[in-house]
Design an enzyme around this catalytic site. Structure first.
Site, PDB file in Angstrom:
ATOM      1  N   GLU A 128      -8.558   8.299   2.195  1.00  0.00           N
ATOM      2  CA  GLU A 128      -8.131   8.578   1.021  1.00  0.00           C
ATOM      3  C   GLU A 128      -8.936   8.941  -0.262  1.00  0.00           C
ATOM      4  O   GLU A 128      -8.238   9.057  -1.095  1.00  0.00           O
ATOM      5  CB  GLU A 128      -7.167   7.082   0.896  1.00  0.00           C
ATOM      6  N   ASN A 171      -9.785   9.872   6.924  1.00  0.00           N
ATOM      7  CA  ASN A 171      -8.068   9.589   7.234  1.00  0.00           C
ATOM      8  C   ASN A 171      -7.407   9.275   5.611  1.00  0.00           C
ATOM      9  O   ASN A 171      -8.284   9.322   4.530  1.00  0.00           O
ATOM     10  CB  ASN A 171      -8.294   7.476   7.929  1.00  0.00           C
ATOM     11  N   HIS A 208       2.530   6.100   6.823  1.00  0.00           N
ATOM     12  CA  HIS A 208       3.290   5.093   6.873  1.00  0.00           C
ATOM     13  C   HIS A 208       4.164   5.421   6.466  1.00  0.00           C
ATOM     14  O   HIS A 208       4.176   5.861   5.704  1.00  0.00           O
ATOM     15  CB  HIS A 208       2.454   4.299   5.789  1.00  0.00           C
ATOM     16  N   GLU A 236      -2.332   4.385  11.058  1.00  0.00           N
ATOM     17  CA  GLU A 236      -1.279   3.248  10.957  1.00  0.00           C
ATOM     18  C   GLU A 236      -0.706   2.897  10.862  1.00  0.00           C
ATOM     19  O   GLU A 236       0.671   3.140   9.427  1.00  0.00           O
ATOM     20  CB  GLU A 236      -2.245   2.740   8.967  1.00  0.00           C
ATOM     21  N   ASP A 238       3.307   2.538  10.777  1.00  0.00           N
ATOM     22  CA  ASP A 238       4.643   1.687  10.608  1.00  0.00           C
ATOM     23  C   ASP A 238       5.227   2.771   9.872  1.00  0.00           C
ATOM     24  O   ASP A 238       6.141   3.629   9.161  1.00  0.00           O
ATOM     25  CB  ASP A 238       4.132   0.449   9.698  1.00  0.00           C
TER      26      ASP A 238
HETATM   27  O1  G3I Z   1      -8.511 -12.630   0.715  1.00  0.00           O
HETATM   28  C1  G3I Z   1      -7.895 -12.692  -0.496  1.00  0.00           C
HETATM   29  C2  G3I Z   1      -7.761 -13.724  -0.862  1.00  0.00           C
HETATM   30  O2  G3I Z   1      -8.654 -14.635  -0.199  1.00  0.00           O
HETATM   31  C3  G3I Z   1      -6.694 -14.209  -1.702  1.00  0.00           C
HETATM   32  O3  G3I Z   1      -6.498 -15.438  -2.092  1.00  0.00           O
HETATM   33  C4  G3I Z   1      -5.461 -13.080  -1.448  1.00  0.00           C
HETATM   34  C5  G3I Z   1      -4.970 -13.217  -3.108  1.00  0.00           C
HETATM   35  O4  G3I Z   1      -4.147 -12.069  -3.502  1.00  0.00           O
HETATM   36  O5  G3I Z   1      -5.889 -11.287  -1.459  1.00  0.00           O
HETATM   37  C6  G3I Z   1      -6.639 -11.535   0.666  1.00  0.00           C
HETATM   38  O6  G3I Z   1      -7.095 -10.449   0.411  1.00  0.00           O
HETATM   39  C7  G3I Z   1      -5.950  -9.418   0.318  1.00  0.00           C
HETATM   40  C8  G3I Z   1      -5.886  -9.326   1.494  1.00  0.00           C
HETATM   41  O7  G3I Z   1      -5.261  -8.022   1.618  1.00  0.00           O
HETATM   42  C9  G3I Z   1      -6.467  -9.996   2.553  1.00  0.00           C
HETATM   43  O8  G3I Z   1      -5.289 -10.259   3.161  1.00  0.00           O
HETATM   44  C10 G3I Z   1      -5.739  -8.811  -0.874  1.00  0.00           C
HETATM   45  O9  G3I Z   1      -4.937  -9.212  -2.485  1.00  0.00           O
HETATM   46  C11 G3I Z   1      -4.822  -7.654  -0.461  1.00  0.00           C
HETATM   47  O10 G3I Z   1      -5.199  -6.676  -1.562  1.00  0.00           O
HETATM   48  C12 G3I Z   1      -4.925  -6.549   0.432  1.00  0.00           C
HETATM   49  O11 G3I Z   1      -4.175  -5.725   0.961  1.00  0.00           O
HETATM   50  C13 G3I Z   1      -4.512  -5.031   2.468  1.00  0.00           C
HETATM   51  C14 G3I Z   1      -4.615  -3.675   1.568  1.00  0.00           C
HETATM   52  O12 G3I Z   1      -4.834  -2.555   2.943  1.00  0.00           O
HETATM   53  C15 G3I Z   1      -5.307  -3.569  -0.020  1.00  0.00           C
HETATM   54  O13 G3I Z   1      -5.179  -1.928   0.173  1.00  0.00           O
HETATM   55  C16 G3I Z   1      -2.977  -5.357   3.351  1.00  0.00           C
HETATM   56  O14 G3I Z   1      -3.515  -6.357   3.789  1.00  0.00           O
HETATM   57  C17 G3I Z   1      -3.718  -4.261   4.063  1.00  0.00           C
HETATM   58  O15 G3I Z   1      -2.648  -3.503   5.420  1.00  0.00           O
HETATM   59  C18 G3I Z   1      -4.294  -2.504   3.554  1.00  0.00           C
HETATM   60  O16 G3I Z   1      -4.513  -1.567   4.492  1.00  0.00           O
HETATM   61  C19 G3I Z   1      -4.195   0.004   3.496  1.00  0.00           C
HETATM   62  C20 G3I Z   1      -5.312   0.789   4.533  1.00  0.00           C
HETATM   63  O17 G3I Z   1      -6.905  -0.033   4.799  1.00  0.00           O
HETATM   64  C21 G3I Z   1      -5.622   2.095   3.912  1.00  0.00           C
HETATM   65  N1  G3I Z   1      -3.959   2.966   4.580  1.00  0.00           N
HETATM   66  C22 G3I Z   1      -3.232   1.710   2.954  1.00  0.00           C
HETATM   67  C23 G3I Z   1      -2.793   0.381   3.985  1.00  0.00           C
HETATM   68  C24 G3I Z   1      -1.793  -0.262   3.196  1.00  0.00           C
HETATM   69  O18 G3I Z   1      -1.989  -0.638   1.784  1.00  0.00           O
END
Ligand code: G3I
Length: 303
Positions: A128, A171, A208, A236, A238
């Site tokens: 990105e 990517n 996406h 990715e 969806d």
């Molecule tokens: O692990 C912490 C946890 O300890 C905490 O209590 C909780 C509270 O918010 O957050 C948890 O972390 C979260 C993490 O996912 C694991 O669940 C983050 O807040 C959350 O922001 C994070 O989101 C991820 C996101 O990327 C972050 O940018 C999504 O799961 C994940 O699916 C998403 O994936 C991205 C790709 O990497 C790149 N392309 C876009 C895609 C969708 O956003």
């Protein structure tokens, strides 16, 4: 064949999913994972904030859990991701000195790639990096702002030295529609890299999508990138509301492009998705196959 991975393998492709280490104790989840998919991408566990939360101190526990599970199940592993402005620890984003940041970036790439050397089929080396909107240029980030536009080339060269067997991917999202400025910006970068011998092997299109699924130009975009001499992967996938037609159109575009080597959906059940409220995946909350599942399997050539 009667599963996504096995059917994709018949044309030499993979069909994978994002996996979260925290869900590996859920038997419904792992049951579908084991049965349906032949490639795995860690959803968050290989990102910088997870692997190097403080400088020089690496944590591979959750990533190892996923890597070991993939290996035990005979599945391929995609690496996601080495250099990204998001999920980046504050200690990195506050570096202002170019030599320091270059050393930190190269050390991160080398250390993480070494850990999984020989086990990863493709790495999202840079994720990105391009801006949304009409510019077609790189977005502002600590990497671009401190190192300049050359940070991407630097990252790919370092990655090639670290694990010469891994395919090195760029990517991004919103690069599926051919005429978009962002797509054109990425295309120019890949063309330039190939012309100058900068190591790059693949472009990951995140895919996406909204309710309508892929843009009409999606297959052309895939084949235009492929014509530069790189593989393309749908990394990715969806689709809001997961219409069977939208999934079929996406899978068909990949099947129609020889260098489209695999498809990854970004989660297993709707409830596992980062956009859960849009029900964008192939399995419902109970782990049942949705109509979109059958559309994807049939389009791969399975029954
Ligand atoms: O692990 C912490 C946890 O300890 C905490 O209590 C909780 C509270 O918010 O957050 C948890 O972390 C979260 C993490 O996912 C694991 O669940 C983050 O807040 C959350 O922001 C994070 O989101 C991820 C996101 O990327 C972050 O940018 C999504 O799961 C994940 O699916 C998403 O994936 C991205 C790709 O990497 C790149 N392309 C876009 C895609 C969708 O956003």
């Amino acid at each position: 064949a009667s599963t996504l991975g096995a059917q994709a393998a018949q044309s030499g492709r993979y069909f994978g999913t994002a996996v979260a280490a925290g869900r590996l104790g859920d038997g419904t989840y792992t049951g579908i994972l084991d049965r349906e998919f032949n490639s795995v991408t860690p959803e968050n566990e290989m990102k910088w904030d997870a692997t190097e939360p403080s400088r020089g101190s690496f944590n591979f526990g959750p990533a190892d859990q996923i890597a070991n599970r993939a290996q035990a199940g005979g599945k391929r592993l995609r690496g996601h991701t080495l250099v990204w402005h998001s999920q980046l620890p504050g200690w990195v984003s506050s570096i202002r000195d170019a030599n320091t940041l270059r050393g930190v970036m190269n050390n991160h790439i080398t250390t993480v790639m070494n850990r999984y050397k020989g086990r990863i089929h493709s790495w999202d080396v840079v994720n990105e990096a391009f801006a949304d909107g009409p510019s077609g240029q790189l977005r502002s980030s600590v990497f671009r702002d401190v190192l300049g536009n050359g940070f991407i080339e630097q990252a790919f060269r370092t990655a090639r030295s670290a694990d010469p067997a891994a395919k090195l991917c760029y990517n991004d999202y919103n690069i599926e529609n051919w005429s978009d400025a962002k797509t054109q910006g990425v295309y120019r970068m890949v063309r330039d890299f190939k012309a100058r011998g900068v190591p790059i092997d693949c472009v990951g299109l995140q895919a996406h999508f909204g309710t309508g699924g892929p843009p009409a130009s999606f297959q052309s975009t895939l084949s235009n990138f492929a014509a530069l001499g790189v593989d393309v992967q749908i990394t990715e996938l969806d689709i809001a509301q997961a219409s069977p037609t939208a999934y079929a159109n996406t899978v068909r575009a990949c099947m129609n492009v020889a260098r489209c080597t695999g498809i990854t959906v970004w989660g297993i059940r709707d409830s596992d998705s980062w956009r859960a409220s849009e029900n964008p995946l192939l399995f419902d909350r109970g782990g049942n196959k949705k109509p979109a599942y059958n559309a994807a399997l049939t389009t791969l050539g399975g029954t």
